[in-house]
Design a protein around this motif. Structure first.
Motif, PDB file in Angstrom:
ATOM      1  N   ALA B 248       0.839  -1.198   0.000  1.00  0.00           N
ATOM      2  CA  ALA B 248       0.000   0.000   0.000  1.00  0.00           C
ATOM      3  C   ALA B 248       0.875   1.249   0.000  1.00  0.00           C
ATOM      4  O   ALA B 248       0.588   2.235  -0.691  1.00  0.00           O
ATOM      5  CB  ALA B 248      -0.927  -0.006   1.209  1.00  0.00           C
ATOM      6  N   TYR B 249       1.969   1.193   0.753  1.00  0.00           N
ATOM      7  CA  TYR B 249       2.865   2.360   0.814  1.00  0.00           C
ATOM      8  C   TYR B 249       3.607   2.555  -0.507  1.00  0.00           C
ATOM      9  O   TYR B 249       3.811   3.679  -0.960  1.00  0.00           O
ATOM     10  CB  TYR B 249       3.852   2.193   1.974  1.00  0.00           C
ATOM     11  N   MET B 250       4.004   1.450  -1.131  1.00  0.00           N
ATOM     12  CA  MET B 250       4.642   1.552  -2.452  1.00  0.00           C
ATOM     13  C   MET B 250       3.662   2.203  -3.439  1.00  0.00           C
ATOM     14  O   MET B 250       4.038   3.049  -4.248  1.00  0.00           O
ATOM     15  CB  MET B 250       5.046   0.167  -2.967  1.00  0.00           C
ATOM     16  N   GLU B 251       2.387   1.789  -3.370  1.00  0.00           N
ATOM     17  CA  GLU B 251       1.367   2.383  -4.242  1.00  0.00           C
ATOM     18  C   GLU B 251       1.286   3.899  -3.999  1.00  0.00           C
ATOM     19  O   GLU B 251       1.165   4.677  -4.940  1.00  0.00           O
ATOM     20  CB  GLU B 251      -0.002   1.753  -3.970  1.00  0.00           C
ATOM     21  N   ALA B 252       1.353   4.285  -2.730  1.00  0.00           N
ATOM     22  CA  ALA B 252       1.226   5.710  -2.401  1.00  0.00           C
ATOM     23  C   ALA B 252       2.383   6.512  -2.994  1.00  0.00           C
ATOM     24  O   ALA B 252       2.181   7.565  -3.586  1.00  0.00           O
ATOM     25  CB  ALA B 252       1.163   5.894  -0.884  1.00  0.00           C
ATOM     26  N   VAL B 253       3.612   6.001  -2.845  1.00  0.00           N
ATOM     27  CA  VAL B 253       4.768   6.718  -3.388  1.00  0.00           C
ATOM     28  C   VAL B 253       4.650   6.821  -4.910  1.00  0.00           C
ATOM     29  O   VAL B 253       4.820   7.896  -5.501  1.00  0.00           O
ATOM     30  CB  VAL B 253       6.094   6.007  -3.017  1.00  0.00           C
ATOM     31  N   LEU B 254       4.321   5.706  -5.545  1.00  0.00           N
ATOM     32  CA  LEU B 254       4.243   5.702  -7.008  1.00  0.00           C
ATOM     33  C   LEU B 254       3.102   6.585  -7.505  1.00  0.00           C
ATOM     34  O   LEU B 254       3.211   7.228  -8.546  1.00  0.00           O
ATOM     35  CB  LEU B 254       4.081   4.271  -7.520  1.00  0.00           C
ATOM     36  N   ARG B 255       1.989   6.603  -6.767  1.00  0.00           N
ATOM     37  CA  ARG B 255       0.855   7.411  -7.217  1.00  0.00           C
ATOM     38  C   ARG B 255       1.182   8.896  -7.158  1.00  0.00           C
ATOM     39  O   ARG B 255       0.876   9.649  -8.084  1.00  0.00           O
ATOM     40  CB  ARG B 255      -0.383   7.095  -6.381  1.00  0.00           C
ATOM     41  N   VAL B 256       1.824   9.316  -6.067  1.00  0.00           N
ATOM     42  CA  VAL B 256       2.222  10.722  -5.971  1.00  0.00           C
ATOM     43  C   VAL B 256       3.167  11.066  -7.124  1.00  0.00           C
ATOM     44  O   VAL B 256       3.032  12.097  -7.791  1.00  0.00           O
ATOM     45  CB  VAL B 256       2.898  11.005  -4.609  1.00  0.00           C
ATOM     46  N   TYR B 257       4.084  10.165  -7.405  1.00  0.00           N
ATOM     47  CA  TYR B 257       5.047  10.414  -8.488  1.00  0.00           C
ATOM     48  C   TYR B 257       4.349  10.431  -9.849  1.00  0.00           C
ATOM     49  O   TYR B 257       4.574  11.326 -10.664  1.00  0.00           O
ATOM     50  CB  TYR B 257       6.131   9.341  -8.455  1.00  0.00           C
ATOM     51  N   LYS B 296      -6.201  -0.291   2.383  1.00  0.00           N
ATOM     52  CA  LYS B 296      -5.013  -1.075   2.738  1.00  0.00           C
ATOM     53  C   LYS B 296      -5.237  -2.577   2.724  1.00  0.00           C
ATOM     54  O   LYS B 296      -4.345  -3.349   2.383  1.00  0.00           O
ATOM     55  CB  LYS B 296      -4.471  -0.630   4.087  1.00  0.00           C
ATOM     56  N   GLU B 297      -6.482  -2.971   3.080  1.00  0.00           N
ATOM     57  CA  GLU B 297      -6.736  -4.416   3.115  1.00  0.00           C
ATOM     58  C   GLU B 297      -6.554  -5.028   1.728  1.00  0.00           C
ATOM     59  O   GLU B 297      -6.161  -6.172   1.585  1.00  0.00           O
ATOM     60  CB  GLU B 297      -8.134  -4.695   3.684  1.00  0.00           C
ATOM     61  N   LYS B 298      -6.792  -4.209   0.699  1.00  0.00           N
ATOM     62  CA  LYS B 298      -6.659  -4.686  -0.676  1.00  0.00           C
ATOM     63  C   LYS B 298      -5.214  -5.041  -1.010  1.00  0.00           C
ATOM     64  O   LYS B 298      -4.944  -5.902  -1.842  1.00  0.00           O
ATOM     65  CB  LYS B 298      -7.150  -3.575  -1.599  1.00  0.00           C
TER      66      LYS B 298
END
Lengths: 108, 572, 162
Positions: B248-257, B296-298
């Motif tokens: 979920a955190y990796m998704e967050a970093v990549l999405r912001v980028y 996050k559960e996803k």
């Protein structure tokens, strides 16, 4: 990407190069008058020399060769006209013409 | 019918069950077959003119196919640098069948073939797939091959095996629907050891996996490091990220980028520029805000799934051995050449009686990282016999036999010596990283390989190499820095000056825990001056070091640039 | 230009309306900037078109008034549209149509669907075969997406197209 020659001096000899689409090998436009898409040689010695703005006509032929899926990424290269044929001025183009300057692991 | 069933009958040889790779199942193989069929169709559309080069280029790049100076280059993924011996043999097969009998191991722990034909590329990929190999996302503006410590799962100083999470990242990032058309390429590295051998501080995302006091697994997250035109050390944006929130955190970093990274100027498109422009605090806040919204559960990975992936990396069936120190000491005492190799080309193993052995791809005067098909086959045979069918690729462009019995080390060394693969120079001035440079690469401004070869010849004396001591010398043929010159103790960067090759020298870089970007010494030098310049720098170091124990990097940090600059430029 | 749903051409019930043109009493697609000035009592369907640089937060206040969000792809390399669509679905729970307009390649079609797009405008005269094929050629996926299909083992999921 190699920048195209910006200011073509009136007497600057030029040749046109590209990579062949199917196998990526370096090719040189050899005869602009031979067919709409030109003839492309693997040997820089065969390259047709254009003087200055005459290269525009060669690039038009190259554009047709690109549209016909023969070559990709055609551009103009500055050369010196020598008795042995066109000699590229920039080191990058000399290596494209001559191949890697090193012995490979397989050949060593 | 289930999709995987339709591929279950494929005559795909099974991988060794001993090698510590992720073992493909029918779904993974079905996925690869689908992907190859897709690429085959794309190549056909390109050759038929249905795709322009502009449209085709990102599609072929997503399959690792570049158009270089002389031919197409195929960059094959070696996921986190680990190969089974069968995979190594398949590389040899592809080298012979579709290339000119050799390949080049890279700083991304991948393997590049230099002479591929577009019309044969789908067949080459199909051949790779027979050994569960591919070239997916080794190029393009997507998440690239995840890299890690070449001693992962073996190193004595490791606290958590990073391969499990590297594999999770590999699966998660493969054809990610949202992050396949990013502003620019995206590189992730992960380490689980005390000494960072994965260069996590100079990656778009760097991860240090560790355990807390209760034994739970979590990650330290570094973002925005990188080399290239704007070399920069990353920022730590999380000291602890729990395993549950990993993806979920990796998704967050990549999405912001993906949403905010620069898309106008290719030179300002990496995440490091975004991070620099908004500032680390603001960037961290944006990531944390995005993270707070993500379901996050996803993205939480079932502990059973993690356990199943971890099982792929279970230790091989090690013999219960005493530390063979006495036998080894005897052999070392009896053979100076073996002693030198043991000292320089082995690494401590967590399992008693075992050691990791480094196969130098840096023979004196050789092409750094190159291996012939015959050498690949021979290494595969040695892996079968001595290292549980497993080979590693290091980002220093060497190979590693990760699990060698100490009492068999002498045999391994003898076998390597007959293959010209036993140069005892790991970590010395001739263990040079070099990108393909202007001999192959269409982006290069200058050659890198012949510079490495000339330097290797100049410093060929082992006695001298050992006197100089640990020294990382890296060469890049252009500012894209595939040769990691910024983080070398002595870095060499090829530049173009009016069509001729010139070289800029940097000093004091480091890629490990004390990561640093090297400082430029002065004006660039011509091709024929580079080797002498390095000689001058090294002589200067030898003259000013406090003792033989003071490494080059420590001496440089003590005295600074001035003595080196004076020595290089004052006389001229 | 043809509108595709699930790889098949369908009729487009929306009419694109320019900034200053009168809104018809029929489904209308307007630029996002105009929606604030549209009569809140309007009954006919409304759609908004947004550029790839639009923040999803700027669309969110209007999601209960629209049944279509059209996201522009100025060039196919610009992947911001994937994030916009996914954010509208996952963060804001938007369930209406999301349409890709502009330069999208058939090779990106499955990416788009997995991020929450439901339709795509393709150029006049485009060969639809690659668009249809794109839904069949790669049917396996490793990561969660907005289609909500059940996981096989947590990371690996089947793709499913409407």
């Amino acid at each position: 990407m190699q920048a195209k020659v910006k200011a073509k001096g009136a007497a600057q000899p030029l040749v046109i190069t590209a990579n062949r689409l199917g196998d990526g090998r370096v090719v040189w436009l050899a005869g602009a008058s031979l067919g709409a898409e030109g003839q492309w040689s693997e040997r820089v010695a065969d390259a047709a020399i254009f003087l200055g703005d005459a290269a525009d006509a060669g690039m038009a032929v190259a554009a047709k060769a690109e549209a016909a899926q023969m070559v990709v990424g055609a551009y103009v290269v500055e050369v010196a006209a020598t008795p042995a044929g066109p000699a590229p001025l920039r080191s990058r183009e000399r290596f494209r013409a001559d191949g890697p300057s090193i012995l490979t692991a397989a050949a060593a | 019918m289930d999709i995987a069933d339709s591929f279950a009958e494929l005559a795909i040889p099974q991988q060794s069950t001993r090698a510590g790779i992720y073992h493909y199942d029918a779904y993974d193989r079905a996925f690869l077959q689908e992907r190859i069929a897709e690429f085959r169709g794309q190549v056909e559309r390109r050759l038929a003119g249905a795709l322009t080069e502009d449209e085709f280029k990102p599609l072929r790049l997503m399959n690792g196919l570049y158009l270089q100076l002389h031919a197409y280059m195929l960059r094959c993924a070696v996921p986190y640098g680990i190969l089974s011996s069968q995979q190594m043999r398949q590389f040899a097969h592809v080298a012979r069948t579709y290339d000119r009998g050799y390949g080049h191991f890279t700083t991304r722990q991948n393997l590049q073939f230099n002479w591929i034909k577009l019309v044969e590329a789908p067949d080459a990929l199909a051949a790779l797939a027979e050994a569960d190999l591919h070239a997916i996302q080794t190029s393009g503006n997507c998440i690239r091959n995840v890299t890690t410590d070449e001693y992962a799962g073996a190193a004595a100083d490791e606290s958590v095996d990073p391969r499990v999470y590297a594999e999770i990242l590999r699966q998660w990032s493969t054809l990610h629907p949202e992050f396949s058309f990013l502003p620019r390429k995206f590189k992730i590295a992960i380490t689980g050891a005390a000494v960072d051998r994965a260069a996590i501080q100079v990656h778009d995302i760097g991860l240090a996996v560790k355990r807390d006091a209760e034994g739970r697994i979590g990650f330290e997250v570094w973002v925005g490091g990188g080399l290239g035109r704007v070399p920069v050390i990353g920022n730590k944006i999380r000291d602890w990220l729990g395993e549950d929130d990993f993806l979920a955190y990796m998704e967050a970093v990549l999405r912001v980028y993906n949403a905010l990274g620069g898309r106008e100027n290719i030179h300002k498109a990496r995440i490091k520029i975004l991070l620099r422009d908004v500032g680390p605090a603001k960037f961290t806040e944006m990531v944390e805000r995005e993270f707070s919204w993500i379901p996050k559960e996803k993205f939480r990975i079932d502990p059973e799934v993690i356990a199943a992936i971890r099982a792929h990396f279970d230790p091989p069936p090690f013999a219960v051995l005493p530390n063979a120190a006495a036998t080894l000491a005897q052999q070392v005492a009896a053979n100076a050449a073996f002693a030198a190799w043991v000292e320089h080309n082995t690494h401590p193993h967590k399992q008693p009686g075992y050691v990791s052995a480094v196969i130098s791809l840096k023979p004196i005067g050789g092409v750094p990282g190159d291996a012939s098909a015959d050498q690949m086959d021979a290494v595969a045979d040695l892996a079968d016999r001595y290292s549980f069918d497993e080979v590693r690729v290091s980002h220093i462009q060497n190979l590693v036999l990760p699990h060698v019995r100490q009492d068999e080390l002498f045999e391994v060394w003898q076998a390597l010596a007959t293959l010209d693969l036993a140069t005892p120079n790991i970590g010395t001035v001739t263990d040079i990283i070099a990108c393909p440079g202007l001999d192959y690469c269409s982006l290069a401004n200058a050659r890198a390989i012949p510079v490495a070869q000339n330097l290797s010849e100049r410093f060929r004396s082992l006695e001298r190499q050992y006197d100089i001591g640990q020294l990382f010398l890296n060469i890049s043929g252009c500012i894209n820095a595939c040769g990691h010159h910024h983080v070398a103790h002595i870095g060499i960067l090829g530049v173009d000056k009016k069509g001729e090759e010139f070289y800029q020298i940097t000093l004091g870089g480091s890629a490990t825990n004390d990561a640093a970007i090297g400082d430029i010494v002065g004006a660039a030098l011509s091709y024929d001056k580079v080797v002498d310049a390095v000689e001058t720098i090294i002589q200067t170091y030898l003259g000013l070091r406090t003792s033989a124990a003071e490494k080059f990097i420590d001496a440089y940090r003590r005295v600074g640039m001035a003595p080196f600059k004076d020595a290089l430029y004052a006389v001229a | 230009m043809p509108l595709l749903e699930s790889g098949q051409p369908v009729a487009d019930r929306f009419t694109a309306v320019a900034d200053d043109a009168v809104l018809p009493d029929a489904p209308a697609l307007i630029p996002l900037a105009r929606i604030a000035s549209v009569d809140a009592g309007r009954n006919a369907e409304l759609g908004v078109q947004v550029t790839s640089s639009t923040a999803p937060e700027a669309i969110a206040p209007y999601l209960d008034r629209v049944t279509l969000v059209a996201i522009e792809f100025p060039k196919f390399r610009d992947g911001r549209g994937f994030t916009i669509a996914r954010t509208l679905r996952e963060r804001y729970g938007y369930t209406g149509e999301i349409r890709a307009v502009g330069h999208l390649l058939p090779d990106q079609y499955s990416h788009a669907l997995r991020c929450g797009f439901t339709s795509a405008v393709v150029p006049d005269g485009a060969d639809l075969a690659p668009w249809r094929a794109a839904l069949q050629v790669v049917t396996l996926a490793y990561q969660p997406d907005v289609t909500g299909s059940d996981p096989l083992d947590g990371l690996r999921r089947h793709r499913r197209y409407g």
